[in-house]
Write a protein that holds these residues in place. Structure first.
Motif, PDB file in Angstrom:
ATOM      1  N   LEU A 148       6.002 -10.692 -12.631  1.00 29.67           N
ATOM      2  CA  LEU A 148       5.804  -9.398 -12.506  1.00 29.67           C
ATOM      3  C   LEU A 148       5.271  -8.624 -11.577  1.00 29.67           C
ATOM      4  CD1 LEU A 148       2.756 -10.462 -15.785  1.00 29.67           C
ATOM      5  CD2 LEU A 148       4.775  -9.666 -15.852  1.00 29.67           C
ATOM      6  N   ALA A 149       5.326  -7.587 -11.584  1.00 27.99           N
ATOM      7  CA  ALA A 149       5.607  -5.787 -10.797  1.00 27.99           C
ATOM      8  C   ALA A 149       4.642  -5.137 -11.955  1.00 27.99           C
ATOM      9  CB  ALA A 149       6.375  -5.624 -10.365  1.00 27.99           C
ATOM     10  N   ALA A 150       3.421  -4.028 -11.043  1.00 25.12           N
ATOM     11  CA  ALA A 150       2.930  -2.924 -11.500  1.00 25.12           C
ATOM     12  C   ALA A 150       2.820  -1.692 -10.370  1.00 25.12           C
ATOM     13  CB  ALA A 150       1.318  -3.383 -12.011  1.00 25.12           C
ATOM     14  N   ARG A 151       3.183  -0.775 -11.137  1.00 27.82           N
ATOM     15  CA  ARG A 151       3.218   0.673 -10.207  1.00 27.82           C
ATOM     16  C   ARG A 151       1.683   1.261 -10.366  1.00 27.82           C
ATOM     17  NH1 ARG A 151       8.228   3.557  -8.807  1.00 27.82           N
ATOM     18  NH2 ARG A 151       8.186   1.281  -7.148  1.00 27.82           N
ATOM     19  N   LYS A 152       0.730   1.943  -8.925  1.00 30.03           N
ATOM     20  CA  LYS A 152      -0.271   2.479  -9.666  1.00 30.03           C
ATOM     21  C   LYS A 152       0.645   4.137 -10.009  1.00 30.03           C
ATOM     22  CE  LYS A 152      -5.015   3.905  -8.064  1.00 30.03           C
ATOM     23  NZ  LYS A 152      -5.611   3.595  -6.969  1.00 30.03           N
TER      24      LYS A 152
ATOM     25  N   ARG B  97       0.670  -1.037  -0.089  1.00 37.76           N
ATOM     26  CA  ARG B  97      -0.150  -0.421   0.139  1.00 37.76           C
ATOM     27  C   ARG B  97       1.005   1.053  -0.331  1.00 37.76           C
ATOM     28  NH1 ARG B  97      -5.491  -0.926   2.154  1.00 37.76           N
ATOM     29  NH2 ARG B  97      -5.687  -2.461   2.461  1.00 37.76           N
ATOM     30  N   SER B  98       2.289   1.198   1.008  1.00 34.22           N
ATOM     31  CA  SER B  98       2.737   1.910   0.444  1.00 34.22           C
ATOM     32  C   SER B  98       2.961   3.247  -0.233  1.00 34.22           C
ATOM     33  CB  SER B  98       3.788   1.754   1.769  1.00 34.22           C
ATOM     34  OG  SER B  98       5.038   1.113   1.347  1.00 34.22           O
ATOM     35  N   THR B  99       3.456   2.249  -1.447  1.00 39.21           N
ATOM     36  CA  THR B  99       4.797   2.501  -2.563  1.00 39.21           C
ATOM     37  C   THR B  99       3.086   2.132  -3.981  1.00 39.21           C
ATOM     38  OG1 THR B  99       4.964   0.612  -2.846  1.00 39.21           O
ATOM     39  CG2 THR B  99       6.745   2.292  -2.121  1.00 39.21           C
ATOM     40  N   GLN B 100       2.199   1.902  -3.976  1.00 36.38           N
ATOM     41  CA  GLN B 100       1.318   1.562  -4.658  1.00 36.38           C
ATOM     42  C   GLN B 100       1.547   0.786  -5.448  1.00 36.38           C
ATOM     43  OE1 GLN B 100      -2.316   3.565  -4.623  1.00 36.38           O
ATOM     44  NE2 GLN B 100      -1.687   3.136  -2.760  1.00 36.38           N
ATOM     45  N   THR B 101       2.240  -0.688  -5.474  1.00 37.26           N
ATOM     46  CA  THR B 101       2.857  -1.716  -5.866  1.00 37.26           C
ATOM     47  C   THR B 101       1.975  -3.212  -6.143  1.00 37.26           C
ATOM     48  OG1 THR B 101       4.715  -2.090  -4.467  1.00 37.26           O
ATOM     49  CG2 THR B 101       4.819  -0.323  -6.041  1.00 37.26           C
ATOM     50  N   TYR B 102       2.600  -3.428  -6.613  1.00 32.46           N
ATOM     51  CA  TYR B 102       1.727  -5.053  -6.507  1.00 32.46           C
ATOM     52  C   TYR B 102       2.541  -6.128  -7.665  1.00 32.46           C
ATOM     53  CZ  TYR B 102      -1.739  -1.615  -6.496  1.00 32.46           C
ATOM     54  OH  TYR B 102      -2.758  -0.933  -5.755  1.00 32.46           O
ATOM     55  N   PHE B 103       2.547  -7.068  -6.171  1.00 35.25           N
ATOM     56  CA  PHE B 103       3.509  -8.199  -7.798  1.00 35.25           C
ATOM     57  C   PHE B 103       3.126  -9.602  -7.567  1.00 35.25           C
ATOM     58  CE2 PHE B 103       5.678  -4.745  -3.938  1.00 35.25           C
ATOM     59  CZ  PHE B 103       6.683  -5.050  -5.259  1.00 35.25           C
ATOM     60  N   LEU B 104       2.785  -9.928  -8.560  1.00 34.48           N
ATOM     61  CA  LEU B 104       2.545 -11.799  -8.896  1.00 34.48           C
ATOM     62  C   LEU B 104       3.763 -12.558  -8.490  1.00 34.48           C
ATOM     63  CD1 LEU B 104       0.812 -12.901 -10.107  1.00 34.48           C
ATOM     64  CD2 LEU B 104       1.237 -12.905 -12.792  1.00 34.48           C
ATOM     65  N   PHE B 105       3.311 -13.332  -8.632  1.00 34.53           N
ATOM     66  CA  PHE B 105       4.279 -14.511  -8.013  1.00 34.53           C
ATOM     67  C   PHE B 105       3.644 -16.140  -7.889  1.00 34.53           C
ATOM     68  CE2 PHE B 105       5.222 -11.333  -5.292  1.00 34.53           C
ATOM     69  CZ  PHE B 105       6.278 -11.361  -4.770  1.00 34.53           C
ATOM     70  N   LEU B 106       4.358 -16.784  -8.684  1.00 32.62           N
ATOM     71  CA  LEU B 106       3.711 -18.313  -8.629  1.00 32.62           C
ATOM     72  C   LEU B 106       3.720 -18.479  -7.490  1.00 32.62           C
ATOM     73  CD1 LEU B 106       2.482 -20.618 -11.288  1.00 32.62           C
ATOM     74  CD2 LEU B 106       5.088 -21.093 -11.546  1.00 32.62           C
ATOM     75  N   SER B 107       2.491 -19.480  -7.297  1.00 35.19           N
ATOM     76  CA  SER B 107       2.814 -20.322  -6.254  1.00 35.19           C
ATOM     77  C   SER B 107       3.388 -21.846  -5.885  1.00 35.19           C
ATOM     78  CB  SER B 107       1.118 -20.737  -5.583  1.00 35.19           C
ATOM     79  OG  SER B 107       0.436 -19.714  -6.080  1.00 35.19           O
ATOM     80  N   LEU B 108       4.318 -22.413  -5.532  1.00 33.72           N
ATOM     81  CA  LEU B 108       5.161 -23.427  -5.452  1.00 33.72           C
ATOM     82  C   LEU B 108       4.853 -23.816  -4.547  1.00 33.72           C
ATOM     83  CD1 LEU B 108       8.641 -21.918  -4.727  1.00 33.72           C
ATOM     84  CD2 LEU B 108       7.229 -22.460  -6.977  1.00 33.72           C
ATOM     85  N   THR B 109       4.021 -23.582  -4.028  1.00 38.43           N
ATOM     86  CA  THR B 109       3.146 -25.428  -2.909  1.00 38.43           C
ATOM     87  C   THR B 109       1.484 -24.854  -3.228  1.00 38.43           C
ATOM     88  OG1 THR B 109       3.251 -24.161  -0.989  1.00 38.43           O
ATOM     89  CG2 THR B 109       5.550 -25.136  -1.449  1.00 38.43           C
ATOM     90  N   GLN B 110       0.462 -25.969  -2.313  1.00 34.43           N
ATOM     91  CA  GLN B 110      -0.560 -25.542  -2.343  1.00 34.43           C
ATOM     92  C   GLN B 110      -0.528 -24.360  -0.932  1.00 34.43           C
ATOM     93  OE1 GLN B 110      -2.615 -26.424  -4.119  1.00 34.43           O
ATOM     94  NE2 GLN B 110      -1.031 -27.383  -5.413  1.00 34.43           N
TER      95      GLN B 110
END
Length: 372
Positions: free
Chosen positions: A121-125, A98-111
């Motif tokens: 991927l990453a994104a910034r607002k 929230r502090s930097t308005q950023t979002y990070f996408l990760f591939l799940s490695l476990t259940q």
């Protein structure tokens, strides 16, 4: 072992090495065994390292590694631009800062719902006077439109009810670049002049206004412009990007592509033509929830992947043409839901890519007073 490859192999001194001069038959057999044995991350990073040894190794590895559509695996950076598997969902999660308005996408490695995943991927607002932009990047710390890791963006209208997803690369031959008054910034991370900066519209997302204040989750519709509606049919095909230009990450950057979580409008898309349903773009719509009498809320079956009730939660399925039915229209193509204060799951399948799925989920983070 992982190094960036340049167009000229002599520049990195690997062309004359003993590794480059291995007999092709022996090299192919070795690489096939490595690729088949390293079927999960983080061990799969060895496959990426092999592709970075030299040109001959890279060519063989690219021939051996199957696309996510076939293998269900994300190996190289270009995998995030390619459609997911047909018969299963690729499980990912998004972490919001929230502090930097950023979002990070990760591939799940476990259940586990919130494991330390493989960074994708990453994104910034970025808020503008009349719209909001989400810049999407292959690098977790380099999220500017002028960056060589920039791959696309999401842009909203003033109300946050309509969005357009732009791809930095043409999604198919003949794709037209959108007109824009702004161009990619000039600076230390400026893209090479030989690779034109592009903004190609690949999806239009619209949220239905809730003027009467009726109860229920948000309702949305996604028009995936370059993907034909026929792609969800048996044997249907969706356009697939095969590689990045050399200056935008074609050389498999292993460090930014694998990273632990612990260490970012215009009018809606064209209406489909009733005269030619086969050529219309794929349209995704909300899967209808059911009202749970005991819980007194609208419910969707996320099969344990979502644990917190939220208006942001959704499941998208393909909208059938008028008068048509079939099991392909019941399959969830994309689902997104909350599991913690700033952690959300994102699962997707063919015919959309991780990039398209991530951009669609980013649209759900905007506050939409008129839609709730």
């Amino acid at each position: 072992m992982a190094v960036d490859l340049e167009e000229d192999d002599d520049a990195n001194g690997l062309k004359q090495s003993c590794w480059a001069n291995m007999p092709p038959e022996l090299l192919r057999e070795v690489l096939i065994r490595i690729e088949s044995s390293e079927n999960k991350w983080p061990a799969r990073k060895n496959v990426v390292s092999c592709a970075n040894v030299c040109r001959s190794w890279r060519q063989i590895v690219k021939e051996i590694v199957n696309r996510p559509e076939v293998s269900g695996l994300l190996t190289f950076p270009i995998s995030v631009k390619q459609p997911g598997p047909r018969e299963s969902l690729i499980q990912c999660f998004i972490k919001r800062k929230r502090s930097t308005q950023t979002y990070f996408l990760f591939l799940s490695l476990t259940q586990a719902l919130a494991d330390d995943g493989k960074f994708l991927l990453a994104a910034r607002k970025f808020r503008r006077p009349t719209c909001t932009d989400y810049i999407i990047s292959l690098h977790a710390d380099d999220m500017s439109k002028g960056s060589s890791r920039y791959i696309g963006k999401l842009r909203s209208n003033f109300l946050g009810t309509r969005f357009i997803v732009y791809d930095g690369l043409p999604p198919h031959d003949g794709a037209k670049m959108a007109k824009s008054r702004s161009t990619r910034s000039v600076g230390p991370a400026q893209v090479a002049p030989r690779v034109p900066a592009g903004s190609y519209p690949v999806a239009h997302i619209s949220y239905e206004l809730n003027m009467l204040g009726s109860r229920g989750p948000r309702r949305m519709q996604c028009t995936m412009d370059p993907i034909p509606a026929s792609s969800i049919e048996p044997g249907g095909m969706a356009p697939t990007q095969t590689e990045f230009p050399l200056s935008t990450g074609e050389s498999f950057p292993s460090t930014p592509f694998f990273r632990s979580r612990s260490t970012l409008v215009e009018k809606s898309g064209p209406e489909p033509s009733n005269n030619n349903q086969a050529d219309r773009p794929l349209i995704l719509k909300n899967k209808s929830p059911r009202w749970h009498e005991q819980l007194q809320c609208w419910c969707l079956n996320f099969h344990g992947r979502v644990t917190v009730a939220s208006v942001k939660n959704f499941q998208l399925v393909a909208a059938p043409p008028s008068g048509q039915t079939g099991p392909q229209y019941d399959k969830v193509v994309l689902q997104f839901g909350k599991v913690g204060k700033d952690v959300f799951t994102m699962d997707y399948r063919y015919p959309i890519s991780a990039f398209q799925a991530f951009a669609t989920c980013l649209s759900s983070f905007d506050t939409k007073i008129a839609c709730e």
